[in-house]
Design a protein around this motif. Structure first.
Motif, PDB file in Angstrom:
ATOM      1  N   PHE A  72       0.744  -1.245  -0.033  1.00  0.00           N
ATOM      2  CA  PHE A  72       0.006   0.096  -0.170  1.00  0.00           C
ATOM      3  C   PHE A  72       0.881   1.212  -0.074  1.00  0.00           C
ATOM      4  CE2 PHE A  72      -3.560  -2.408   1.276  1.00  0.00           C
ATOM      5  CZ  PHE A  72      -4.657  -1.923   0.304  1.00  0.00           C
ATOM      6  N   THR A  73       2.074   1.182   0.875  1.00  0.00           N
ATOM      7  CA  THR A  73       2.739   2.476   0.718  1.00  0.00           C
ATOM      8  C   THR A  73       3.667   2.794  -0.539  1.00  0.00           C
ATOM      9  OG1 THR A  73       4.483   1.063   1.940  1.00  0.00           O
ATOM     10  CG2 THR A  73       2.887   2.472   3.262  1.00  0.00           C
ATOM     11  N   LEU A  74       4.039   1.644  -1.199  1.00  0.00           N
ATOM     12  CA  LEU A  74       4.976   1.651  -2.168  1.00  0.00           C
ATOM     13  C   LEU A  74       4.185   1.963  -3.650  1.00  0.00           C
ATOM     14  CD1 LEU A  74       7.666  -0.859  -1.119  1.00  0.00           C
ATOM     15  CD2 LEU A  74       7.889   1.698  -0.948  1.00  0.00           C
ATOM     16  N   GLU A  75       3.147   1.603  -3.607  1.00  0.00           N
ATOM     17  CA  GLU A  75       2.289   1.478  -4.940  1.00  0.00           C
ATOM     18  C   GLU A  75       1.571   2.769  -4.821  1.00  0.00           C
ATOM     19  OE1 GLU A  75       0.408  -2.070  -6.002  1.00  0.00           O
ATOM     20  OE2 GLU A  75       2.654  -3.319  -5.956  1.00  0.00           O
ATOM     21  N   ASP A  76       1.117   3.471  -6.209  1.00  0.00           N
ATOM     22  CA  ASP A  76       0.248   4.422  -6.213  1.00  0.00           C
ATOM     23  C   ASP A  76      -1.273   3.849  -6.185  1.00  0.00           C
ATOM     24  OD1 ASP A  76       2.153   6.393  -6.029  1.00  0.00           O
ATOM     25  OD2 ASP A  76       2.330   6.464  -8.219  1.00  0.00           O
ATOM     26  N   ASN A  77      -1.579   3.031  -7.012  1.00  0.00           N
ATOM     27  CA  ASN A  77      -2.873   2.299  -7.159  1.00  0.00           C
ATOM     28  C   ASN A  77      -2.855   0.878  -6.675  1.00  0.00           C
ATOM     29  OD1 ASN A  77      -3.434   4.755  -8.714  1.00  0.00           O
ATOM     30  ND2 ASN A  77      -3.106   4.041 -10.388  1.00  0.00           N
ATOM     31  N   PRO A  78      -3.284   0.793  -5.653  1.00  0.00           N
ATOM     32  CA  PRO A  78      -3.664  -0.659  -4.699  1.00  0.00           C
ATOM     33  C   PRO A  78      -4.156  -1.468  -5.824  1.00  0.00           C
ATOM     34  CG  PRO A  78      -4.430   1.032  -3.235  1.00  0.00           C
ATOM     35  CD  PRO A  78      -4.177   1.820  -4.613  1.00  0.00           C
ATOM     36  N   PHE A  79      -3.634  -2.615  -5.867  1.00  0.00           N
ATOM     37  CA  PHE A  79      -4.249  -3.756  -6.412  1.00  0.00           C
ATOM     38  C   PHE A  79      -5.146  -4.541  -5.646  1.00  0.00           C
ATOM     39  CE2 PHE A  79      -3.469  -8.091  -8.805  1.00  0.00           C
ATOM     40  CZ  PHE A  79      -4.114  -7.638 -10.148  1.00  0.00           C
ATOM     41  N   TRP A  80      -5.869  -5.329  -6.130  1.00  0.00           N
ATOM     42  CA  TRP A  80      -6.737  -6.292  -5.383  1.00  0.00           C
ATOM     43  C   TRP A  80      -6.003  -7.145  -4.305  1.00  0.00           C
ATOM     44  CZ3 TRP A  80      -6.808 -11.561  -5.591  1.00  0.00           C
ATOM     45  CH2 TRP A  80      -6.313 -12.094  -6.786  1.00  0.00           C
ATOM     46  N   LEU A  81      -4.942  -7.483  -4.936  1.00  0.00           N
ATOM     47  CA  LEU A  81      -4.227  -8.620  -4.320  1.00  0.00           C
ATOM     48  C   LEU A  81      -3.359  -7.951  -3.031  1.00  0.00           C
ATOM     49  CD1 LEU A  81      -3.224 -11.553  -4.250  1.00  0.00           C
ATOM     50  CD2 LEU A  81      -1.210 -10.856  -5.578  1.00  0.00           C
ATOM     51  N   ASP A  82      -3.248  -6.575  -3.076  1.00  0.00           N
ATOM     52  CA  ASP A  82      -2.961  -6.120  -1.865  1.00  0.00           C
ATOM     53  C   ASP A  82      -3.697  -5.955  -0.609  1.00  0.00           C
ATOM     54  OD1 ASP A  82      -0.677  -5.245  -3.443  1.00  0.00           O
ATOM     55  OD2 ASP A  82      -1.389  -3.198  -3.828  1.00  0.00           O
ATOM     56  N   TYR A  83      -4.946  -6.100  -1.108  1.00  0.00           N
ATOM     57  CA  TYR A  83      -5.922  -6.427  -0.003  1.00  0.00           C
ATOM     58  C   TYR A  83      -5.774  -7.710   0.504  1.00  0.00           C
ATOM     59  CZ  TYR A  83      -7.904  -1.981  -1.274  1.00  0.00           C
ATOM     60  OH  TYR A  83      -8.135  -0.662  -1.740  1.00  0.00           O
TER      61      TYR A  83
END
Length: 137
Positions: free
Chosen positions: A31-42
């Motif tokens: 979440f902190t390193l990417e601008d647009n969170p992907f569904w896998l981040d959740y």
């Protein structure tokens, strides 16, 4: 007879705690390193929270208890077996299987605290002396 509480081993608790920390850190970093969170981040955060729940489950709830002739296994569905009505007591593949006419409980001996396992075997001996006498489980 006082209540005998059988707890999970410390190793089991540490495994769940470490996995909870690892998955949560991966989720937070995504979440902190990417601008647009992907569904896998959740999914990483969900896994971290699920393992944290498992850690708390193993840490604070007993695996099983023995009180006044009744063995209770605490899982998502609490199971109880009256030891006076035992028809089968055996070990198979690292599990202690206790069966009465109306209930069957399988206790995984690999995740039980070693000190509690010895106390449990000593407490079960009066109910099946021919099976437990002299057997190392």
């Amino acid at each position: 007879m006082e209540k005998l509480i059988v707890r999970d081993s410390k190793r089991q608790q540490i495994i769940w705690g470490v996995q909870a920390v690892i998955f949560t850190i991966i989720g937070i970093l995504n979440f902190t390193l990417e601008d647009n969170p992907f569904w896998l981040d959740y999914a990483w955060l969900f896994l971290g929270l699920a393992y944290a729940g498992g850690f708390l489950w193993y840490r604070f709830l007993p695996y099983a208890s023995l009180e006044s002739g009744t063995l209770t296994e605490y899982s998502f569905r609490k199971k109880e077996v009256d030891l006076k009505e035992l028809t089968t007591l055996k070990t198979f593949a690292g599990e202690l299987i206790l069966q009465s006419p109306d209930q069957k409980i399988k206790l995984n001996l690999g995740i039980i605290n070693p000190g509690d396992k010895e106390k449990l075997m000593n407490a079960l001996e009066p109910f099946a002396p021919e099976y437990l006498q002299g057997r190392a489980v």
